[in-house]
Design a protein around this motif. Structure first.
Motif, short mmCIF file in Angstrom:
data_model
loop_
_atom_site.label_atom_id
_atom_site.label_comp_id
_atom_site.label_asym_id
_atom_site.label_seq_id
_atom_site.Cartn_x
_atom_site.Cartn_y
_atom_site.Cartn_z
N GLU A 84 11.02 -15.45 2.20
CA GLU A 84 9.61 -15.49 2.61
C GLU A 84 8.95 -14.13 2.37
OE1 GLU A 84 7.03 -17.50 6.21
OE2 GLU A 84 9.20 -17.32 6.37
N ILE A 85 9.70 -13.06 2.63
CA ILE A 85 9.17 -11.72 2.40
C ILE A 85 8.92 -11.51 0.91
CG2 ILE A 85 9.83 -9.27 2.35
CD1 ILE A 85 11.01 -9.61 5.10
N ILE A 86 9.86 -11.95 0.07
CA ILE A 86 9.68 -11.81 -1.38
C ILE A 86 8.44 -12.56 -1.83
CG2 ILE A 86 10.66 -12.43 -3.63
CD1 ILE A 86 13.44 -11.97 -2.41
N HIS A 87 8.29 -13.79 -1.36
CA HIS A 87 7.12 -14.61 -1.74
C HIS A 87 5.81 -13.98 -1.27
CE1 HIS A 87 4.62 -18.11 -2.50
NE2 HIS A 87 4.20 -18.06 -1.26
N THR A 88 5.78 -13.56 -0.01
CA THR A 88 4.55 -12.96 0.55
C THR A 88 4.25 -11.63 -0.13
OG1 THR A 88 5.06 -13.98 2.68
CG2 THR A 88 3.41 -12.24 2.67
N TYR A 89 5.29 -10.84 -0.36
CA TYR A 89 5.11 -9.54 -1.03
C TYR A 89 4.53 -9.75 -2.43
CZ TYR A 89 6.27 -4.84 -2.72
OH TYR A 89 6.21 -3.57 -3.24
N ALA A 90 5.11 -10.71 -3.18
CA ALA A 90 4.65 -10.97 -4.54
C ALA A 90 3.19 -11.43 -4.54
CB ALA A 90 5.54 -12.03 -5.20
N SER A 91 2.84 -12.31 -3.60
CA SER A 91 1.46 -12.81 -3.52
C SER A 91 0.50 -11.68 -3.16
CB SER A 91 1.36 -13.92 -2.46
OG SER A 91 2.19 -15.00 -2.79
N THR A 92 0.92 -10.84 -2.22
CA THR A 92 0.08 -9.71 -1.81
C THR A 92 -0.10 -8.73 -2.95
OG1 THR A 92 0.89 -9.91 0.47
CG2 THR A 92 -0.14 -7.82 -0.13
N TRP A 93 0.98 -8.48 -3.68
CA TRP A 93 0.92 -7.55 -4.81
C TRP A 93 -0.01 -8.07 -5.90
CZ3 TRP A 93 2.04 -2.69 -5.65
CH2 TRP A 93 2.10 -2.22 -6.96
N GLU A 94 0.10 -9.37 -6.20
CA GLU A 94 -0.77 -9.96 -7.21
C GLU A 94 -2.23 -9.87 -6.79
OE1 GLU A 94 0.61 -13.92 -7.75
OE2 GLU A 94 2.44 -13.34 -8.81
N LYS A 95 -2.50 -10.12 -5.51
CA LYS A 95 -3.87 -10.05 -5.00
C LYS A 95 -4.40 -8.62 -5.09
CE LYS A 95 -4.55 -10.39 -0.56
NZ LYS A 95 -4.64 -10.95 0.81
N THR A 96 -3.55 -7.65 -4.72
CA THR A 96 -3.95 -6.25 -4.75
C THR A 96 -4.25 -5.80 -6.18
OG1 THR A 96 -2.60 -5.76 -2.80
CG2 THR A 96 -3.25 -3.89 -4.16
N ARG A 101 0.83 -1.21 0.00
CA ARG A 101 0.00 0.00 0.00
C ARG A 101 0.86 1.26 0.00
NH1 ARG A 101 -2.92 -2.84 3.97
NH2 ARG A 101 -2.02 -1.50 5.59
N LEU A 102 2.00 1.20 0.70
CA LEU A 102 2.91 2.35 0.73
C LEU A 102 3.63 2.54 -0.59
CD1 LEU A 102 4.53 1.93 4.28
CD2 LEU A 102 2.94 3.73 3.57
N GLY A 103 3.62 1.50 -1.42
CA GLY A 103 4.28 1.60 -2.72
C GLY A 103 5.78 1.36 -2.66
N TRP A 104 6.26 0.68 -1.62
CA TRP A 104 7.70 0.41 -1.50
C TRP A 104 8.08 -0.73 -2.44
CZ3 TRP A 104 9.38 0.70 4.37
CH2 TRP A 104 9.08 1.99 4.84
N PRO A 105 9.08 -0.52 -3.29
CA PRO A 105 9.53 -1.60 -4.19
C PRO A 105 10.10 -2.76 -3.39
CG PRO A 105 10.44 0.54 -4.85
CD PRO A 105 9.85 0.72 -3.49
N ILE A 106 9.96 -3.96 -3.92
CA ILE A 106 10.48 -5.15 -3.23
C ILE A 106 12.01 -5.08 -3.14
CG2 ILE A 106 10.55 -6.48 -5.37
CD1 ILE A 106 9.87 -7.77 -1.79
N THR A 107 12.64 -4.45 -4.16
CA THR A 107 14.11 -4.32 -4.12
C THR A 107 14.55 -3.48 -2.93
OG1 THR A 107 13.88 -2.45 -5.66
CG2 THR A 107 14.45 -4.60 -6.61
N PHE A 108 13.75 -2.47 -2.59
CA PHE A 108 14.07 -1.61 -1.46
C PHE A 108 13.96 -2.40 -0.14
CE2 PHE A 108 12.36 1.21 1.91
CZ PHE A 108 13.45 2.06 2.05
N VAL A 109 12.93 -3.24 -0.04
CA VAL A 109 12.72 -4.03 1.17
C VAL A 109 13.83 -5.06 1.36
CG1 VAL A 109 11.13 -5.56 2.39
CG2 VAL A 109 10.23 -3.68 1.01
N VAL A 110 14.16 -5.77 0.28
CA VAL A 110 15.21 -6.80 0.36
C VAL A 110 16.57 -6.15 0.63
CG1 VAL A 110 16.43 -8.59 -0.94
CG2 VAL A 110 13.94 -8.39 -1.12
N SER A 111 16.81 -5.01 -0.01
CA SER A 111 18.06 -4.29 0.24
C SER A 111 18.14 -3.84 1.69
CB SER A 111 18.15 -3.07 -0.69
OG SER A 111 19.28 -2.28 -0.38
N GLY A 112 16.99 -3.45 2.25
CA GLY A 112 16.96 -3.05 3.66
C GLY A 112 17.29 -4.20 4.59
#
Length: 277
Positions: A127-139, A76-87
């Motif tokens: 796990e974060i990548i998988h959950t993020y991708a699933s959440t993004w697809e659902k959204t 919802r915040l629009g944070w890219p997955i690359t930013f989260v994984v890099s963090g």
């Protein structure tokens, strides 16, 4: 080693998070950081670290649900997955550097601890990548459904007269939806006249005109009359240049004129009433 790192993170949580936030901000795109308030960024960062700590407890049943909630939040915040994984990767190095600074590990074991931290947090990253991708697809799927429901509504305005306002680009998939909504709406609303308003369609090319003509002809086949309204000068010129024949359809430049014409076609008209003193 495992318990030692856990204890260190918990004891130095505030200092580690502050250092981590500083490093993440340095490496992040300034445009992304600028649109997120400091309070939201701080709160989400603490939530992220709490999630990491929660992952340490193998018996915690709340971890999975909290991970899903966190993923939904950053989507919802629009944070890219690359930013989260890099963090997450940056967090690994912050913890490692803090262990060295606080003299919790010796010089000859620095590489060993860094490798342990990487291996330890790798499953969480996956796990974060998988959950993020699933959440993004659902959204995205839910947004697509919502847009489809709103993209071609047939609105009954008065008895036997309905309007379909079209806004935005019309592609083949959307044209199919327009046709379905149009025919179902004409039957369910018992419409005698349907106004297709293309005022909000930015470009009318051969394909768009073909779809609109098909829709108008389909309306005629179910026993209603169709009118094309919102024919702007530039669209009229484009239609002429394309050699498209719209003579068998009533066309008007504005919705208001189309509505007046539709009332006449259903034996009604707009009458101005005199004010009664």
């Amino acid at each position: 080693m495992y318990n030692e790192i856990i204890s260190h993170i918990k004891n130095r949580k505030t200092e580690i998070i502050e250092e981590w936030i500083d490093r993440v901000k340095e490496a992040a795109d300034e445009r992304m950081i600028s649109v997120v308030s400091e309070q939201v960024f701080q709160g989400t960062s603490y939530e992220f670290v709490d999630l990491i700590l929660l992952n340490l407890d193998e018996n915690n049943s709340e971890y999975k649900s909290k991970l899903e909630m966190f993923s939904e939040k950053i989507v919802r915040l629009g944070w890219p997955i690359t930013f989260v994984v890099s963090g997450l990767r940056t967090f690994t190095h912050v913890v490692h550097d803090d262990l060295i600074q606080e003299k919790k590990i010796s010089k000859d074991r620095e590489g060993e601890y860094l490798e342990f931290l990487d291996n330890w947090l790798a499953p969480l990253s996956n796990e974060i990548i998988h959950t993020y991708a699933s959440t993004w697809e659902k959204t995205v799927s839910l947004q697509k459904i919502a847009l489809q429901e709103l993209s071609a509504p047939l609105i009954p305005v008065v008895e036997h007269i309905s309007i379909m306002p079209l806004v935005g680009t019309i592609d083949t998939e959307r044209a199919k939806l327009i046709m379905e909504n149009l025919l179902e709406g004409v039957v369910s609303h018992r419409a005698e006249v349907v106004l297709i308003d293309i005022t909000g369609v930015p470009v009318v090319d051969t394909m768009v005109a073909h779809h609109v003509i098909q829709a108008a002809e389909a309306v005629h086949l179910v026993g209603a009359r169709c009118m094309l309204v919102g024919i702007r000068p530039e669209i009229a010129q484009t239609i002429v240049n394309l050699g498209i024949d719209l003579n068998k359809f009533i066309t008007t430049s504005t919705l208001r004129k189309g509505m007046e014409k539709a009332l006449e076609m259903t034996n009604r008209k707009i009458v101005e009433l005199e004010e009664v003193n």
